[in-house]
Design a protein around this motif. Structure first.
Motif, PDB file in Angstrom:
ATOM      1  N   GLY A 194     -33.726  33.431  44.644  1.00 50.92           N
ATOM      2  CA  GLY A 194     -34.365  33.259  43.347  1.00 50.92           C
ATOM      3  C   GLY A 194     -33.415  33.566  42.203  1.00 50.92           C
ATOM      4  N   ASN A 195     -32.629  34.640  42.349  1.00 45.85           N
ATOM      5  CA  ASN A 195     -31.641  34.990  41.318  1.00 45.85           C
ATOM      6  C   ASN A 195     -30.590  33.897  41.164  1.00 45.85           C
ATOM      7  OD1 ASN A 195     -32.841  37.406  40.679  1.00 45.85           O
ATOM      8  ND2 ASN A 195     -31.585  38.609  42.086  1.00 45.85           N
ATOM      9  N   ILE A 196     -30.145  33.354  42.304  1.00 46.50           N
ATOM     10  CA  ILE A 196     -29.142  32.284  42.260  1.00 46.50           C
ATOM     11  C   ILE A 196     -29.695  31.060  41.543  1.00 46.50           C
ATOM     12  CG2 ILE A 196     -27.825  30.651  43.669  1.00 46.50           C
ATOM     13  CD1 ILE A 196     -27.489  32.887  45.730  1.00 46.50           C
ATOM     14  N   LEU A 197     -30.950  30.709  41.839  1.00 46.22           N
ATOM     15  CA  LEU A 197     -31.572  29.553  41.193  1.00 46.22           C
ATOM     16  C   LEU A 197     -31.696  29.772  39.687  1.00 46.22           C
ATOM     17  CD1 LEU A 197     -34.382  28.519  43.695  1.00 46.22           C
ATOM     18  CD2 LEU A 197     -32.285  27.274  43.157  1.00 46.22           C
ATOM     19  N   GLU A 198     -32.094  30.984  39.293  1.00 49.87           N
ATOM     20  CA  GLU A 198     -32.198  31.290  37.862  1.00 49.87           C
ATOM     21  C   GLU A 198     -30.833  31.159  37.191  1.00 49.87           C
ATOM     22  OE1 GLU A 198     -34.696  31.812  35.944  1.00 49.87           O
ATOM     23  OE2 GLU A 198     -36.268  31.858  37.463  1.00 49.87           O
ATOM     24  N   SER A 199     -29.789  31.612  37.878  1.00 49.59           N
ATOM     25  CA  SER A 199     -28.437  31.523  37.325  1.00 49.59           C
ATOM     26  C   SER A 199     -27.996  30.071  37.186  1.00 49.59           C
ATOM     27  CB  SER A 199     -27.446  32.278  38.227  1.00 49.59           C
ATOM     28  OG  SER A 199     -27.759  33.649  38.295  1.00 49.59           O
ATOM     29  N   LEU A 200     -28.293  29.262  38.193  1.00 52.60           N
ATOM     30  CA  LEU A 200     -27.911  27.853  38.139  1.00 52.60           C
ATOM     31  C   LEU A 200     -28.653  27.126  37.022  1.00 52.60           C
ATOM     32  CD1 LEU A 200     -27.711  26.918  41.934  1.00 52.60           C
ATOM     33  CD2 LEU A 200     -25.819  27.180  40.324  1.00 52.60           C
ATOM     34  N   LEU A 201     -29.925  27.455  36.848  1.00 54.44           N
ATOM     35  CA  LEU A 201     -30.692  26.837  35.766  1.00 54.44           C
ATOM     36  C   LEU A 201     -30.112  27.206  34.407  1.00 54.44           C
ATOM     37  CD1 LEU A 201     -34.363  27.253  37.019  1.00 54.44           C
ATOM     38  CD2 LEU A 201     -33.207  25.098  36.524  1.00 54.44           C
ATOM     39  N   TYR A 202     -29.720  28.474  34.258  1.00 55.15           N
ATOM     40  CA  TYR A 202     -29.149  28.894  32.978  1.00 55.15           C
ATOM     41  C   TYR A 202     -27.789  28.237  32.740  1.00 55.15           C
ATOM     42  CZ  TYR A 202     -27.337  31.619  29.151  1.00 55.15           C
ATOM     43  OH  TYR A 202     -26.799  31.984  27.940  1.00 55.15           O
ATOM     44  N   ILE A 203     -26.961  28.174  33.789  1.00 59.10           N
ATOM     45  CA  ILE A 203     -25.653  27.529  33.664  1.00 59.10           C
ATOM     46  C   ILE A 203     -25.822  26.076  33.255  1.00 59.10           C
ATOM     47  CG2 ILE A 203     -23.670  26.687  35.002  1.00 59.10           C
ATOM     48  CD1 ILE A 203     -23.849  29.317  36.605  1.00 59.10           C
ATOM     49  N   ASN A 204     -26.782  25.392  33.865  1.00 60.91           N
ATOM     50  CA  ASN A 204     -27.040  23.993  33.534  1.00 60.91           C
ATOM     51  C   ASN A 204     -27.474  23.850  32.077  1.00 60.91           C
ATOM     52  OD1 ASN A 204     -27.427  21.163  34.605  1.00 60.91           O
ATOM     53  ND2 ASN A 204     -29.473  21.555  33.821  1.00 60.91           N
ATOM     54  N   ALA A 205     -28.310  24.778  31.605  1.00 61.53           N
ATOM     55  CA  ALA A 205     -28.754  24.739  30.211  1.00 61.53           C
ATOM     56  C   ALA A 205     -27.614  25.084  29.265  1.00 61.53           C
ATOM     57  CB  ALA A 205     -29.917  25.709  30.014  1.00 61.53           C
ATOM     58  N   LEU A 206     -26.778  26.035  29.653  1.00 59.03           N
ATOM     59  CA  LEU A 206     -25.675  26.477  28.799  1.00 59.03           C
ATOM     60  C   LEU A 206     -24.659  25.357  28.592  1.00 59.03           C
ATOM     61  CD1 LEU A 206     -24.318  28.813  27.275  1.00 59.03           C
ATOM     62  CD2 LEU A 206     -23.208  29.462  29.429  1.00 59.03           C
ATOM     63  N   LYS A 207     -24.424  24.558  29.615  1.00 56.16           N
ATOM     64  CA  LYS A 207     -23.464  23.455  29.495  1.00 56.16           C
ATOM     65  C   LYS A 207     -23.876  22.464  28.416  1.00 56.16           C
ATOM     66  CE  LYS A 207     -21.611  23.443  34.204  1.00 56.16           C
ATOM     67  NZ  LYS A 207     -21.509  22.687  35.488  1.00 56.16           N
ATOM     68  N   ASN A 208     -25.165  22.294  28.229  1.00 56.85           N
ATOM     69  CA  ASN A 208     -25.662  21.313  27.255  1.00 56.85           C
ATOM     70  C   ASN A 208     -26.084  21.956  25.932  1.00 56.85           C
ATOM     71  OD1 ASN A 208     -25.611  18.958  29.113  1.00 56.85           O
ATOM     72  ND2 ASN A 208     -27.140  20.125  30.222  1.00 56.85           N
ATOM     73  N   GLU A 209     -25.887  23.254  25.817  1.00 57.74           N
ATOM     74  CA  GLU A 209     -26.334  23.958  24.617  1.00 57.74           C
ATOM     75  C   GLU A 209     -25.323  23.804  23.488  1.00 57.74           C
ATOM     76  OE1 GLU A 209     -27.975  28.424  23.404  1.00 57.74           O
ATOM     77  OE2 GLU A 209     -27.582  27.869  25.493  1.00 57.74           O
ATOM     78  N   VAL A 210     -25.821  23.671  22.268  1.00 56.35           N
ATOM     79  CA  VAL A 210     -24.979  23.594  21.072  1.00 56.35           C
ATOM     80  C   VAL A 210     -25.069  24.932  20.342  1.00 56.35           C
ATOM     81  CG1 VAL A 210     -24.581  22.433  18.874  1.00 56.35           C
ATOM     82  CG2 VAL A 210     -25.348  21.114  20.856  1.00 56.35           C
ATOM     83  N   ALA A 211     -23.925  25.497  20.023  1.00 57.15           N
ATOM     84  CA  ALA A 211     -23.889  26.807  19.370  1.00 57.15           C
ATOM     85  C   ALA A 211     -24.555  26.758  17.996  1.00 57.15           C
ATOM     86  CB  ALA A 211     -22.445  27.280  19.239  1.00 57.15           C
ATOM     87  N   GLU A 212     -25.360  27.770  17.711  1.00 51.94           N
ATOM     88  CA  GLU A 212     -26.017  27.913  16.409  1.00 51.94           C
ATOM     89  C   GLU A 212     -25.619  29.275  15.836  1.00 51.94           C
ATOM     90  OE1 GLU A 212     -30.162  27.376  16.910  1.00 51.94           O
ATOM     91  OE2 GLU A 212     -30.001  25.289  17.589  1.00 51.94           O
ATOM     92  N   PRO A 213     -24.532  29.319  15.063  1.00 51.14           N
ATOM     93  CA  PRO A 213     -23.986  30.604  14.607  1.00 51.14           C
ATOM     94  C   PRO A 213     -24.847  31.300  13.564  1.00 51.14           C
ATOM     95  CG  PRO A 213     -22.782  28.786  13.632  1.00 51.14           C
ATOM     96  CD  PRO A 213     -23.716  28.179  14.628  1.00 51.14           C
ATOM     97  N   SER A 214     -24.791  32.621  13.602  1.00 50.74           N
ATOM     98  CA  SER A 214     -25.443  33.466  12.599  1.00 50.74           C
ATOM     99  C   SER A 214     -24.685  34.791  12.552  1.00 50.74           C
ATOM    100  CB  SER A 214     -26.912  33.698  12.959  1.00 50.74           C
ATOM    101  OG  SER A 214     -27.008  34.370  14.211  1.00 50.74           O
TER     102      SER A 214
END
Length: 336
Positions: free
Chosen positions: A159-179
């Motif tokens: 379950g932890n591995i799956l959560e990590s893979l899901l986050y990695i997949n989301a992070l690859k497509n994420e656009v930085a929003e600085p503050s």
């Protein structure tokens, strides 16, 4: 030579003087004849020099014509080659565009596959964990309970591995929003949030900074991911076998618009032969159940998202040190 010509002209003018005696006239004529002969000799010499120069100029001209012809031929050949090169470049460009389009399509399909597969697997894993909990209540056999515990532990890790893979997949497509935010405050919050880890109570945490508040401009959520993973990695890799007090020492430096964070801890030594492998996905430096092998990979991916870097400076039995460097988004492009 112009002086000779002037002298000859003066002597010739002198011969026209009617007041000259016969003897003076002869002397003047004799000098005039000598000067004239000398002038003729110079003229002959200059003529020879002129002929030689003319021949050389003719030769240079012929070579220039030859070179010009060769240059024109070369230009024609270059023009032909340029046309062929343009065709090849155009074809290659078209091939690269097609390959890039196929790569984007494949990448999109892979992202969707990882996302769907991870979500599809989360359900069965959750049910399996639930069954293990129920079975632990009803089953009394010690050996069966031991197996159930191992099944539950393995399911939890999956379950932890799956959560990590899901986050990695989301992070690859994420656009930085600085503050802008206080780095010191966020680091302390992230460390407190890791209190559930088994080694947490064994560690002395120390944060060092030159000023009380360090404000920085970048994507706060991605920044928190980097700090969380580095701290989590350090906590999980504390060496329980060593008879010593464990510590994590964190230093924050702000240089101009850049931020540098040094994290040091006394934990399991990372072999020098593994320095280039530790940021690879699923690479583990020790057989620790709590680790998924995704912590440092995610850390590096997040650092790249913020145009920064994270490196391992050293790892010995006494101390392991990581360095995180991030530039402020105020002077950087906001494109990931």
């Amino acid at each position: 030579m112009f002086e000779k010509e002037q002298r000859i002209a003066e002597r010739a003018q002198l011969l026209l003087n009617e007041n000259l005696t016969s003897e003076e006239w002869k002397n003047a004529y004799a000098h005039l004849a000598l000067d004239y002969a000398d002038l003729l000799s110079d003229m002959k010499f200059l003529t020879k020099i002129s002929d030689r120069l003319h021949n050389k100029l003719s030769l240079i001209n012929e070579q220039a014509i030859k070179h010009s012809t060769e240059l024109e031929n070369a230009k024609r050949m270059i023009a032909i080659q340029n046309e062929e090169l343009k065709k090849k470049i155009s074809q290659r460009t078209s091939d690269v565009r097609n390959a890039y389009s196929q790569l984007l399509a494949t990448h999109s399909e892979l992202d969707q596959f990882v996302y769907r597969a991870s979500h599809d697997l989360k359900g069965p894993i959750a049910r399996l964990l639930g069954l293990c909990q129920v079975a632990n209540i009803e089953v009394k056999d010690p050996l069966a309970r031991e197996y159930l515990e191992k099944i539950g532990k393995t399911s939890f890790e999956m379950g932890n591995i799956l959560e990590s893979l899901l986050y990695i997949n989301a992070l690859k497509n994420e656009v930085a929003e600085p503050s802008s935010f206080d780095v010191v405050e966020e680091v302390r919050k992230m460390y407190k949030a890791l209190g559930f880890l088994s080694n947490y109570s064994k560690i002395d945490f120390d944060l060092e900074t030159e000023i009380e508040k360090v404000f920085f401009h970048t994507d706060i959520e991605i920044f928190k991911t980097i700090i969380k993973n580095l701290l989590e990695f350090a906590i999980k890799h504390i060496d329980d076998k060593a008879n010593r007090k464990s510590y994590i020492h964190l230093q924050i430096f702000q240089k101009s618009t850049d931020l540098e964070i040094i994290i040091s801890y006394n934990g399991i030594e990372i072999p020098s032969s593994n320095y280039h492998l530790i940021f690879n996905l699923f690479h583990k430096i020790a057989n620790i159940d709590e680790t998924t092998g995704t912590e440092l990979y995610t850390t590096q991916l997040a650092a790249y998202k913020l145009h920064g870097s994270v490196i391992l400076l050293e790892s010995t039995r006494e101390k392991t040190t990581f360095s995180l460097h991030l530039p402020s988004f105020k002077k950087k492009m906001l494109v990931s």
